[in-house]
Enzyme design. Structure first.
Site, PDB file in Angstrom:
ATOM      1  N   HIS A  62       0.627  -1.165  -0.077  1.00  0.00           N
ATOM      2  CA  HIS A  62      -0.214   0.023  -0.007  1.00  0.00           C
ATOM      3  C   HIS A  62       0.768   1.193  -0.040  1.00  0.00           C
ATOM      4  O   HIS A  62       2.078   1.013   0.254  1.00  0.00           O
ATOM      5  CB  HIS A  62      -1.108  -0.284   1.100  1.00  0.00           C
ATOM      6  CG  HIS A  62      -0.401   0.013   2.558  1.00  0.00           C
ATOM      7  ND1 HIS A  62       0.604  -0.837   3.055  1.00  0.00           N
ATOM      8  CD2 HIS A  62      -0.223   1.030   3.410  1.00  0.00           C
ATOM      9  CE1 HIS A  62       1.029  -0.548   4.229  1.00  0.00           C
ATOM     10  NE2 HIS A  62       0.361   0.610   4.602  1.00  0.00           N
ATOM     11  N   HIS A  64       1.254   3.745   1.859  1.00  0.00           N
ATOM     12  CA  HIS A  64       1.954   4.542   2.945  1.00  0.00           C
ATOM     13  C   HIS A  64       3.630   4.644   2.984  1.00  0.00           C
ATOM     14  O   HIS A  64       4.195   3.732   2.576  1.00  0.00           O
ATOM     15  CB  HIS A  64       1.459   3.869   4.614  1.00  0.00           C
ATOM     16  CG  HIS A  64       0.118   4.481   4.479  1.00  0.00           C
ATOM     17  ND1 HIS A  64      -0.568   3.575   5.468  1.00  0.00           N
ATOM     18  CD2 HIS A  64      -0.817   5.380   4.288  1.00  0.00           C
ATOM     19  CE1 HIS A  64      -1.959   4.287   5.816  1.00  0.00           C
ATOM     20  NE2 HIS A  64      -2.001   5.288   5.013  1.00  0.00           N
ATOM     21  N   ASP A  66       6.034   4.220   4.682  1.00  0.00           N
ATOM     22  CA  ASP A  66       7.027   3.282   5.441  1.00  0.00           C
ATOM     23  C   ASP A  66       6.981   1.973   4.888  1.00  0.00           C
ATOM     24  O   ASP A  66       7.679   1.176   4.794  1.00  0.00           O
ATOM     25  CB  ASP A  66       6.530   3.146   6.734  1.00  0.00           C
ATOM     26  CG  ASP A  66       5.166   2.590   6.934  1.00  0.00           C
ATOM     27  OD1 ASP A  66       4.314   3.199   6.427  1.00  0.00           O
ATOM     28  OD2 ASP A  66       5.027   1.630   7.792  1.00  0.00           O
ATOM     29  N   HIS A  67       6.376   1.813   3.617  1.00  0.00           N
ATOM     30  CA  HIS A  67       6.315   0.623   2.777  1.00  0.00           C
ATOM     31  C   HIS A  67       6.776   0.775   1.334  1.00  0.00           C
ATOM     32  O   HIS A  67       6.856  -0.105   0.687  1.00  0.00           O
ATOM     33  CB  HIS A  67       4.830   0.047   2.465  1.00  0.00           C
ATOM     34  CG  HIS A  67       4.484  -0.377   3.830  1.00  0.00           C
ATOM     35  ND1 HIS A  67       4.511  -1.719   4.296  1.00  0.00           N
ATOM     36  CD2 HIS A  67       3.649   0.206   5.124  1.00  0.00           C
ATOM     37  CE1 HIS A  67       3.961  -1.910   5.782  1.00  0.00           C
ATOM     38  NE2 HIS A  67       3.505  -0.836   6.048  1.00  0.00           N
ATOM     39  N   HIS A 142      -6.997  -2.045   5.813  1.00  0.00           N
ATOM     40  CA  HIS A 142      -6.312  -0.954   6.345  1.00  0.00           C
ATOM     41  C   HIS A 142      -7.064   0.522   6.032  1.00  0.00           C
ATOM     42  O   HIS A 142      -8.308   0.566   5.618  1.00  0.00           O
ATOM     43  CB  HIS A 142      -4.848  -0.968   5.780  1.00  0.00           C
ATOM     44  CG  HIS A 142      -3.866  -0.128   6.601  1.00  0.00           C
ATOM     45  ND1 HIS A 142      -3.765   0.113   7.910  1.00  0.00           N
ATOM     46  CD2 HIS A 142      -2.763   0.566   6.137  1.00  0.00           C
ATOM     47  CE1 HIS A 142      -2.795   0.599   8.225  1.00  0.00           C
ATOM     48  NE2 HIS A 142      -2.269   1.266   7.057  1.00  0.00           N
ATOM     49  N   ASP A 212      -0.201  -4.051   5.984  1.00  0.00           N
ATOM     50  CA  ASP A 212      -0.634  -3.621   7.418  1.00  0.00           C
ATOM     51  C   ASP A 212      -2.165  -4.105   7.317  1.00  0.00           C
ATOM     52  O   ASP A 212      -2.926  -4.060   6.148  1.00  0.00           O
ATOM     53  CB  ASP A 212      -0.844  -2.088   7.609  1.00  0.00           C
ATOM     54  CG  ASP A 212       0.622  -1.681   7.723  1.00  0.00           C
ATOM     55  OD1 ASP A 212       1.551  -2.291   7.279  1.00  0.00           O
ATOM     56  OD2 ASP A 212       0.698  -0.515   8.301  1.00  0.00           O
ATOM     57  N   HIS A 270       6.126  -5.596  11.989  1.00  0.00           N
ATOM     58  CA  HIS A 270       5.514  -4.337  11.909  1.00  0.00           C
ATOM     59  C   HIS A 270       5.135  -3.864  13.266  1.00  0.00           C
ATOM     60  O   HIS A 270       4.003  -3.362  13.720  1.00  0.00           O
ATOM     61  CB  HIS A 270       4.121  -4.112  11.016  1.00  0.00           C
ATOM     62  CG  HIS A 270       3.607  -2.902  10.605  1.00  0.00           C
ATOM     63  ND1 HIS A 270       2.784  -2.062  11.202  1.00  0.00           N
ATOM     64  CD2 HIS A 270       4.143  -2.017   9.340  1.00  0.00           C
ATOM     65  CE1 HIS A 270       2.717  -1.064  10.727  1.00  0.00           C
ATOM     66  NE2 HIS A 270       3.396  -0.992   9.486  1.00  0.00           N
TER      67      HIS A 270
END
EC number: 3.1.26.11
Length: 311
Positions: A62, A64, A66-67, A142, A212, A270
């Site tokens: 996805h 975000h 941090d990914h 999510h 997530d 995570h």
């Protein structure tokens, strides 16, 4: 046959000194697959001793940061190290638009083709095939569209027994039919059953990546029978309400998914940066699903042949 996963990053949105942002590397005989690419991923690949040249596919769960914030640096490094082979990136819609302008700021164009495949999973479906592997995407829950991924080996034909070939003087041209399940009929008219000429191939191995996501019981059906399951465990279960509000899971809930999916082994990850260590996550999950390990950065999990058949 190689089939292993290296944890490159096991933390949540905020990395710590010893836990980086999300990224896993799956190594197989066909190629390596990078799943998520948080900040610092290429440094973690170097620390793991993994060559970036074998990466044939990148899966982003996805959008975000941090990914996927590690992608521009990794793509630039691939260019500087001489990559010319095309590279495919699968993600929910929008990644191309987020990266294109940044990459255009670089002095040189990428010397390899970069294919963006946008897919927002609404059911489990095949999104890629690579030699002896297939990749399936499925929906997670999510705050924005998020894919989970299941990577599994394709079924192999039964193995021909060499001594039986010699014993019955079986010609080479008859082998494909035997591998496909057929019997062999000799020149004298004797029928030799397929089962006497072959040994069953090992059951295909599989790995699922779920990060997530909020907990939802139906998730276990998407990963039924998986050999190795990675499931986010951002919080301990005393913060289950906060986990649900933020679209995350607890260690207890991750274990429920593994148990209900009859998974071979569960890896938790995570983790929220509020936790200095993750031993309690491991203990909490093991109360529900004993075969649980809390992820540590740079740990490598080799997935053995197990005889299990699922997913």
């Amino acid at each position: 046959m190689r089939f292993a996963v290296t944890i490159l990053g096991s933390n949540g949105a905020v990395p710590t000194a010893d836990r980086h942002a999300s990224a896993h590397l799956l190594e197989s005989e066909a190629a390596d697959i990078l799943i998520d690419c948080g900040e610092g991923t290429q440094l973690q690949l170097q620390s793991a001793g993994a060559g970036v040249g074998r990466i044939g596919l990148i899966l982003i769960t996805h959008l975000h940061g941090d990914h996927y914030f590690g992608l521009p640096g990794l793509l630039t490094t691939l260019a500087l190290t001489g990559r010319t082979a095309p590279l495919r990136i699968i993600s929910p819609p929008g990644l191309r638009a987020k990266l294109t302008h940044l990459l255009d700021l670089d002095r040189y164009a990428l010397p390899f083709g970069l294919e963006f495949v946008e897919h927002a999973a609404s059911a489990r479906s095949v999104v890629a095939e690579m030699a002896d592997l297939e990749v399936l995407a499925f929906p997670l829950r999510h705050r924005i569209p998020t894919n989970g991924y299941l990577i599994r080996e394709k079924s192999r034909p039964d193995t021909i027994l060499k001594d039986q070939l010699e014993r019955f003087a079986i010609p080479v041209e008859a082998i494909p039919d035997i591998k496909a399940g057929g019997d062999f009929i000799s020149a004298e008219g004797q029928r030799i059953p397929h089962a006497e000429l072959t040994a069953p191939a090992p059951a295909p191995r599989s790995y699922a990546y779920c990060s997530d996501t909020a907990y939802f019981p139906e998730l276990s059906a998407y990963v039924r029978g998986v050999d190795l399951l990675y499931h986010e465990a951002t919080f301990l279960h005393d913060l289950a309400a906060e986990a649900a509000e933020k679209g995350h899971s607890t260690a207890h809930q991750a274990a429920l998914v593994a148990r209900d999916a009859s998974a071979g082994h569960l890896i938790l990850g995570h983790f929220s940066a509020r936790y200095r260590d993750v031993e309690q996550h491991e203990r909490e999950a093991r109360e529900v699903f004993a075969r649980t390990t809390a992820a540590r950065d740079l740990y490598r999990f080799v997935i053995p042949y197990s005889g299990r058949r699922g997913n």
